[in-house]
Design a protein around this motif. Sequence first.
Motif, mmCIF file in Angstrom:
data_model
loop_
_atom_site.group_PDB
_atom_site.id
_atom_site.type_symbol
_atom_site.label_atom_id
_atom_site.label_comp_id
_atom_site.label_asym_id
_atom_site.label_seq_id
_atom_site.Cartn_x
_atom_site.Cartn_y
_atom_site.Cartn_z
ATOM 1 N N MET A 166 -2.630 -2.295 20.923
ATOM 2 C CA MET A 166 -1.801 -3.030 20.064
ATOM 3 C C MET A 166 -2.227 -2.627 18.641
ATOM 4 S SD MET A 166 -0.373 -6.827 19.817
ATOM 5 C CE MET A 166 0.853 -6.864 20.740
ATOM 6 N N LEU A 167 -1.547 -2.256 17.650
ATOM 7 C CA LEU A 167 -1.772 -2.094 16.477
ATOM 8 C C LEU A 167 -1.552 -3.409 15.383
ATOM 9 C CD1 LEU A 167 0.065 1.303 16.008
ATOM 10 C CD2 LEU A 167 -2.161 1.064 16.246
ATOM 11 N N VAL A 168 -2.188 -3.085 14.439
ATOM 12 C CA VAL A 168 -2.328 -4.369 13.253
ATOM 13 C C VAL A 168 -0.619 -4.655 12.870
ATOM 14 C CG1 VAL A 168 -2.792 -4.924 11.018
ATOM 15 C CG2 VAL A 168 -4.368 -4.303 12.522
ATOM 16 N N SER A 169 -0.176 -3.283 12.817
ATOM 17 C CA SER A 169 1.502 -3.532 12.392
ATOM 18 C C SER A 169 2.321 -4.395 13.341
ATOM 19 C CB SER A 169 2.105 -1.975 12.112
ATOM 20 O OG SER A 169 1.837 -1.354 13.467
ATOM 21 N N GLU A 170 1.967 -4.058 14.814
ATOM 22 C CA GLU A 170 2.536 -4.954 15.748
ATOM 23 C C GLU A 170 2.223 -6.455 15.568
ATOM 24 O OE1 GLU A 170 3.043 -1.655 19.524
ATOM 25 O OE2 GLU A 170 1.085 -2.193 18.628
ATOM 26 N N VAL B 41 -3.807 -10.923 8.378
ATOM 27 C CA VAL B 41 -3.774 -11.288 9.917
ATOM 28 C C VAL B 41 -5.061 -11.986 9.983
ATOM 29 C CG1 VAL B 41 -4.398 -10.078 12.168
ATOM 30 C CG2 VAL B 41 -2.723 -8.979 10.551
ATOM 31 N N SER B 42 -4.728 -13.342 11.000
ATOM 32 C CA SER B 42 -5.821 -14.161 11.101
ATOM 33 C C SER B 42 -6.329 -13.961 12.531
ATOM 34 C CB SER B 42 -5.270 -15.511 10.784
ATOM 35 O OG SER B 42 -4.451 -15.939 11.777
ATOM 36 N N PHE B 43 -7.353 -14.457 12.737
ATOM 37 C CA PHE B 43 -7.939 -14.600 14.068
ATOM 38 C C PHE B 43 -7.165 -15.212 15.068
ATOM 39 C CE2 PHE B 43 -11.733 -14.846 17.110
ATOM 40 C CZ PHE B 43 -12.213 -13.469 16.772
ATOM 41 N N HIS B 44 -6.316 -16.256 14.182
ATOM 42 C CA HIS B 44 -5.390 -16.997 15.307
ATOM 43 C C HIS B 44 -4.093 -15.838 15.763
ATOM 44 C CE1 HIS B 44 -1.401 -19.355 15.951
ATOM 45 N NE2 HIS B 44 -2.213 -19.999 16.482
ATOM 46 N N ALA C 47 -1.392 -12.569 19.764
ATOM 47 C CA ALA C 47 -0.970 -11.219 20.154
ATOM 48 C C ALA C 47 -1.505 -10.841 21.401
ATOM 49 C CB ALA C 47 -1.206 -10.277 19.214
ATOM 50 N N VAL C 48 -2.869 -11.143 21.532
ATOM 51 C CA VAL C 48 -3.580 -10.946 22.868
ATOM 52 C C VAL C 48 -2.795 -11.661 23.984
ATOM 53 C CG1 VAL C 48 -5.676 -11.043 24.093
ATOM 54 C CG2 VAL C 48 -5.623 -10.294 21.726
ATOM 55 N N SER D 293 0.274 -11.524 28.875
ATOM 56 C CA SER D 293 1.545 -12.154 29.772
ATOM 57 C C SER D 293 2.487 -11.408 30.119
ATOM 58 C CB SER D 293 1.973 -13.497 28.941
ATOM 59 O OG SER D 293 1.227 -14.562 28.595
ATOM 60 N N PHE D 294 2.855 -10.370 29.184
ATOM 61 C CA PHE D 294 3.677 -9.449 29.621
ATOM 62 C C PHE D 294 3.252 -8.533 30.712
ATOM 63 C CE2 PHE D 294 5.208 -4.814 28.671
ATOM 64 C CZ PHE D 294 6.591 -5.025 29.074
#
Length: 148
Positions: A1-5, A115-118, A123-124, A129-130
Motif C-alpha cells: 500500500m502506498l502513502v497516497s492510498e 499521515v499519522s501512526f493511527h 490502513a493495515v 481484513s480485505f
Amino acid sequence: MLVSEILAIKGKVLFTVATNKTLLDAVEVMTEQDVGSLVVFDKGRMAGLLTFREVLVATKKAGVDWQSLSVEDAMLKDPVVAAPNMEMDELRRQMVEHHQRYLPVMDDGVLMGVVSFHDVAKAVLEEQSFENRMLKNYIRNWPAEDQA
C-alpha cells in the motif's frame, strides 16, 4: 500500500497554523478539531510541524507562561516528510527511526496531507481484513476435484 492510498482512506482535511500564532492558539485548534498535529506555515511554505509532543515539551520549558509562546519557538523544524509514492513499510520505518508519529506528505513541494501512526494502523487493519475476506471466500468456493 502506498502513502497516497492511506491519504485517500483518511480524507483531505488538513489543519495548519502560522508561525506567529501563540501556542494557546494552536492548542485551541488541536483540541477543537481533535487532531494531534498541525502543519506550520510561514509565507506560504511549510516551516515545521507542531504535535502534542512539542506542545508538552514547550509547556514544561516555559512553565506558566507557555500560552504566549510562539508556535515557531515550539514547532519541530524540518520534520521528516513522506512522498505519495512511498510504500507503507518504508513509511513505518521512517516513523519509527525518527520517532515521529506524524509525517507531512509532500509532492514536489506541495503539501498533500499528514499521515499519522493511527492512519497507518487503520490502513493495515483494512488491508488485512480485505485479504482475510478474499481468502475465506476462495476457500469456501474451492473447486471440486474430478473423481476418476
